[in-house]
Design an enzyme around this catalytic site. Structure first.
Site, PDB file in Angstrom:
ATOM      1  N   GLY A  33      -5.783  -6.193   2.882  1.00  0.00           N
ATOM      2  CA  GLY A  33      -5.379  -4.842   2.520  1.00  0.00           C
ATOM      3  C   GLY A  33      -5.584  -3.860   3.656  1.00  0.00           C
ATOM      4  N   ARG A  34      -6.526  -2.927   3.465  1.00  0.00           N
ATOM      5  CA  ARG A  34      -6.725  -1.834   4.421  1.00  0.00           C
ATOM      6  C   ARG A  34      -7.080  -2.321   5.824  1.00  0.00           C
ATOM      7  NH1 ARG A  34      -4.774   0.188   0.279  1.00  0.00           N
ATOM      8  NH2 ARG A  34      -4.673   2.426   0.010  1.00  0.00           N
ATOM      9  N   CYS A  85      -2.520  -1.879  -9.780  1.00  0.00           N
ATOM     10  CA  CYS A  85      -2.755  -0.506  -9.344  1.00  0.00           C
ATOM     11  C   CYS A  85      -3.652   0.209 -10.346  1.00  0.00           C
ATOM     12  CB  CYS A  85      -1.439   0.242  -9.189  1.00  0.00           C
ATOM     13  SG  CYS A  85      -1.650   1.919  -8.548  1.00  0.00           S
ATOM     14  N   MET A 109       0.847  -1.194   0.000  1.00  0.00           N
ATOM     15  CA  MET A 109       0.000   0.000   0.000  1.00  0.00           C
ATOM     16  C   MET A 109       0.880   1.240   0.000  1.00  0.00           C
ATOM     17  SD  MET A 109      -2.988  -1.142   2.732  1.00  0.00           S
ATOM     18  CE  MET A 109      -1.930  -2.100   3.838  1.00  0.00           C
ATOM     19  N   GLN A 133       7.700  -5.261  -4.214  1.00  0.00           N
ATOM     20  CA  GLN A 133       6.790  -5.086  -5.343  1.00  0.00           C
ATOM     21  C   GLN A 133       7.334  -4.052  -6.312  1.00  0.00           C
ATOM     22  OE1 GLN A 133       2.885  -2.977  -5.603  1.00  0.00           O
ATOM     23  NE2 GLN A 133       2.053  -5.034  -5.952  1.00  0.00           N
TER      24      GLN A 133
END
Length: 345
Positions: free
Chosen positions: A245-246, A100, A18, A70
């Protein structure tokens, strides 16, 4: 031809890369909570690695491992060159960003934009494999709406059918990808923010379940909208691994529970107070030029959903009237330290 696929075991749980979040400070904090979960760097472009400050971009603490790098790019030779440079840092995995959805990234022919060019993705992975023996993985969406972004030469600007997903897999897997990490939404490349792209396109977990069923020989992880340990457990019945993720950022203490998904793993019974104690030690060792707020901003959710949440956010938010280490030491006296009703496994 590409080299042979490396022999790896897919991780059960990973935390998504992220931007502006998964930096080295967040990764150190996260590793206090979970020892086995695979962590990722922020997305780093191949051009940045080739021409930028490599130590600033690529350095990490051994404590952060297992850790994947990444990389994003649009040119197979540059991707290969960047991977060769990164070999010095000895990451545990190299991941190619094909997911993305930001306008800036798509406008530079990177990220989810590349779903329209599976042959290029295949060639990029081949170049990566020539320059490393590390596992190489691809993180991508199930499709894209490239209206207004893809060239006029494309008859179809919306690539969102299940057959489009399998076509992408069929082509890219020829490069011997070690693992596909699939976000269960399409990316809309124009008109939506990255946040909206995580919320607006419908989520299609069933497509990824089907993909694993039809390609049982591939390592396939699922990503997108996964927020609880219970949801992780459900997904693991259908796929090889789950990428959070978040939720890992907003409610990091949930990560103490994911240890149970690893072989021989048990819930990490560290208390929040013990986490704060370790953060104090970490901060005391940092270079004096590092802004402490850049460390503590990642811990905003440490008390998510429990008593002390509001007070903790106040404590770690500027302005500070004294040394931040002294503030954290005082926090140990006024905040609850016990784990949140975690069962023993």
């Amino acid at each position: 031809m590409c080299h042979n696929i490396s022999k790896i075991k897919t991780p059960k749980i990973s935390i998504a890369p992220m931007v502006d979040r998964t930096d080295r400070h967040f990764r150190y904090f996260t590793r206090l909570l979970t020892k086995n979960t695979l962590l990722y760097t922020e997305m780093i472009t191949a051009q940045a690695i080739i021409h930028g400050d490599r130590n600033m971009l690529l350095d990490f603490d051994e404590f952060e491992r297992p850790l994947a790098l990444q990389i994003a790019g649009c040119d197979s030779k540059n991707i290969g060159k960047a991977v060769k440079i990164a070999e010095k840092w000895n990451y545990d995995e190299i991941n190619l960003n094909v997911g993305c959805s930001s306008d800036r990234v798509s406008g530079n022919d990177m990220g989810a934009y590349l779903i329209a060019y599976p042959e290029l993705v295949r060639d990029m992975v081949c170049q990566m494999r020539k320059n490393t023996d590390k596992p190489i993985t691809v993180k991508h969406r199930i499709g894209i709406d490239g209206s207004g972004i893809l060239p006029d030469s494309f008859d179809r600007k919306i690539i969102d059918k299940y057959e489009d997903l399998t076509n992408f897999i069929d082509i890219v897997e020829k490069a011997k990808v070690d693992r596909f990490i699939v976000h269960a939404r399409i990316a809309i490349l124009a008109g939506l923010s990255p946040k909206e792209n995580r919320e607006v396109p419908p989520i299609r977990y069933e497509d990824i379940y089907r993909l694993k069923k039809e390609y049982p020989y591939l390592n396939i992880d699922i990503n997108g909208g996964i927020k609880t340990v219970e949801e992780i457990q459900t997904h693991l019945k259908h796929v090889d691994g789950v990428m959070i993720g978040r939720a890992a950022y907003d409610n990091p203490f949930m990560l103490t529970e994911v240890e149970k998904f690893f072989k021989g793993g048990k819930v990490n019974n560290i208390s929040r107070g013990e986490v704060i104690e370790e953060l104090i030690k970490y901060i005391e060792k940092l270079d004096e030029n590092i802004k402490i707020q850049n460390v503590l901003k990642h811990t905003m959710g440490l008390f998510h959903g429990v008593k002390g949440s509001k007070k903790w956010r106040q404590i770690i938010t500027l302005p500070w009237d004294k040394d931040p280490v002294d503030i954290l030491k005082e926090a140990l006296e006024i905040l609850p330290q016990e784990p949140l009703n975690i069962k023993k496994y």
